[in-house]
Scaffold this motif. Structure first.
Motif, mmCIF file in Angstrom:
data_model
loop_
_atom_site.group_PDB
_atom_site.id
_atom_site.type_symbol
_atom_site.label_atom_id
_atom_site.label_comp_id
_atom_site.label_asym_id
_atom_site.label_seq_id
_atom_site.Cartn_x
_atom_site.Cartn_y
_atom_site.Cartn_z
ATOM 1 N N SER A 13 -10.815 7.888 -0.484
ATOM 2 C CA SER A 13 -12.055 7.414 -0.496
ATOM 3 C C SER A 13 -12.867 6.322 -0.055
ATOM 4 N N LEU A 14 -11.587 5.244 1.017
ATOM 5 C CA LEU A 14 -11.495 4.103 1.214
ATOM 6 C C LEU A 14 -11.862 4.951 2.753
ATOM 7 N N GLU A 71 -11.589 0.259 5.631
ATOM 8 C CA GLU A 71 -11.257 -0.868 3.850
ATOM 9 C C GLU A 71 -9.690 -0.327 3.754
ATOM 10 N N ARG A 72 -8.826 0.585 4.335
ATOM 11 C CA ARG A 72 -7.762 0.674 3.679
ATOM 12 C C ARG A 72 -6.380 -0.596 4.509
ATOM 13 N N LEU A 74 1.712 2.751 2.375
ATOM 14 C CA LEU A 74 0.305 3.750 1.563
ATOM 15 C C LEU A 74 -0.673 3.144 2.131
ATOM 16 N N ILE A 75 -1.021 2.988 3.310
ATOM 17 C CA ILE A 75 -2.402 3.828 3.338
ATOM 18 C C ILE A 75 -2.403 4.438 5.625
ATOM 19 N N GLN A 76 -0.809 4.585 5.200
ATOM 20 C CA GLN A 76 -0.564 5.750 6.753
ATOM 21 C C GLN A 76 -1.269 7.111 5.929
ATOM 22 N N GLU A 100 -2.451 9.175 -3.996
ATOM 23 C CA GLU A 100 -2.315 7.760 -3.715
ATOM 24 C C GLU A 100 -3.766 6.769 -4.212
ATOM 25 N N SER A 101 -3.112 5.572 -5.007
ATOM 26 C CA SER A 101 -4.876 4.574 -5.531
ATOM 27 C C SER A 101 -4.055 3.480 -5.563
#
Length: 347
Positions: A71-72, A76-77, A90-92, A98-99
């Motif tokens: 949702s970001l 932002e990630r 985690l942000i790839q 995933e949170s």
């Protein structure tokens, strides 16, 4: 989301002129549930709901709130990664289960469904590994009242990677080591660390570069020792490195003081006058200036901590502060402008 600074960046911790942060990370998985790389969507979503419920049960004292990564925005990630609150992995390609859960001070981070179901992280300024461990342990105990963690009597906590078996604990310290680099002692020190089971990584952990003379050291395995022993051992190693760095800085002052002062002055001049600056150049110059500030080669303290200034050079921070996506050329211009404004106190 506004850029802001995490509390660990305040520079007020013990040995804060050399140790930027201390981190404790605990890897935990739920019993009877496949590891994240083997889960299907339904299992992943159910796992996330269990974790969210458990975190809700330990409220309100911890002040932890979830952020669904998908949702970001990508920026932002990336900012969360630049603050060391989540891993690059985690942000790839975030998916809906995933949170990350963060407290208001951004000292606590719980990554959900990265390589393990949970990675509980506590970040504090300076050399405070024991304090970080105590906080992580309390949160781990609180969550374990509501979650059934996968545990084996002989192997300890079960994790996706064998190196995390046992305690599941990874302790790490982020250090600014310009003295060891300039005196060409860093390579020898790091070789010695590898021989005693200490891993040396760059600014953002595994696979990243040591930009701005910033290095992270951490334990290599977590099996066979208690959590307290792992934390104590790394604390002792960090204290030894701090001593070596201080000696290296004093050696530079006594043997090449004029050259060092000139280098610091030139770096300050570029930072406060340049109109275009790459991120790599900014970190190199900021490392020089921070060293100069620590050694009283500059008039007065810097207006921001080294960790805060480092974050200001990062792409996501610059773009979120600007309120829009920037081209590489625009980022280089705004980076130079941002550093001039903060260093000269014209904020």
């Amino acid at each position: 989301m506004t850029p802001g600074f995490s509390q660990w960046m305040n520079g007020h911790g013990p040995e804060g002129e050399i140790v930027l942060s201390s981190r404790i990370r605990l890897a935990r998985n739920l019993a009877g549930v496949p590891f994240p790389h083997r889960m299907d969507d339904q299992q992943g979503q159910h796992m996330l709901e269990q974790v969210e419920h458990a975190v809700g049960q330990v409220e309100p004292g911890w002040g932890i709130r979830f952020r669904q990564l998908d949702s970001l925005t990508p920026l932002e990630r990336q900012l969360l990664m630049e603050k060391h609150l989540v891993s690059p992995l985690l942000i790839q390609n975030p998916i809906r289960y995933e949170s990350v859960a963060l407290d208001e001070r951004e000292s606590i981070s719980i990554m959900v469904n990265e390589e393990d179901h949970l990675r509980i992280q506590v970040l504090l300024p300076g050399l405070q590994l024991d304090e970080a461990w105590q906080a992580a342990n309390r949160l781990d105990d609180a969550l374990e009242q509501h979650l059934d963690f996968a545990y084996d009597e002989s192997r300890g906590y079960l994790t996706a990677w064998p190196t995390n078996l046992g305690t599941g604990l990874r302790a790490s310290v982020m250090l600014h080591l310009p003295g060891l680099v300039m005196t060409r002692q860093a390579s020898q020190v790091f070789t010695t660390l590898a021989q005693v089971g200490i891993v040396v990584r760059g600014l953002y952990g595994e696979g990243s570069e040591a930009l701005g003379n910033i290095f992270q050291i951490s334990n290599q395995v977590s099996l066979g020792l208690t959590e307290e022993e792992l934390v104590h051992n790394l604390t002792v190693v960090a204290q030894q490195i701090v001593g070596r760095e201080r000696n290296a800085r004093q050696h530079l002052m006594s043997s090449a003081g004029l050259a060092l002062a000139d280098r610091v002055g030139r770096s300050w001049g570029i930072l406060t006058n340049a109109r275009v600056m790459t991120s790599d150049e900014a970190l190199k110059l900021l490392s020089d200036v921070q060293l100069g500030s620590d050694l009283n080669l500059l008039e007065g303290p810097l207006p921001c901590t080294f960790s805060q200034l480092t974050l200001m050079t990062r792409p996501a921070y610059l773009q979120i502060e600007a309120g829009r996506e920037l081209s590489p050329v625009e980022r280089d211009q705004i980076r130079a402008q941002t550093l001039r404004r903060h260093l000269l106190g014209k904020d």
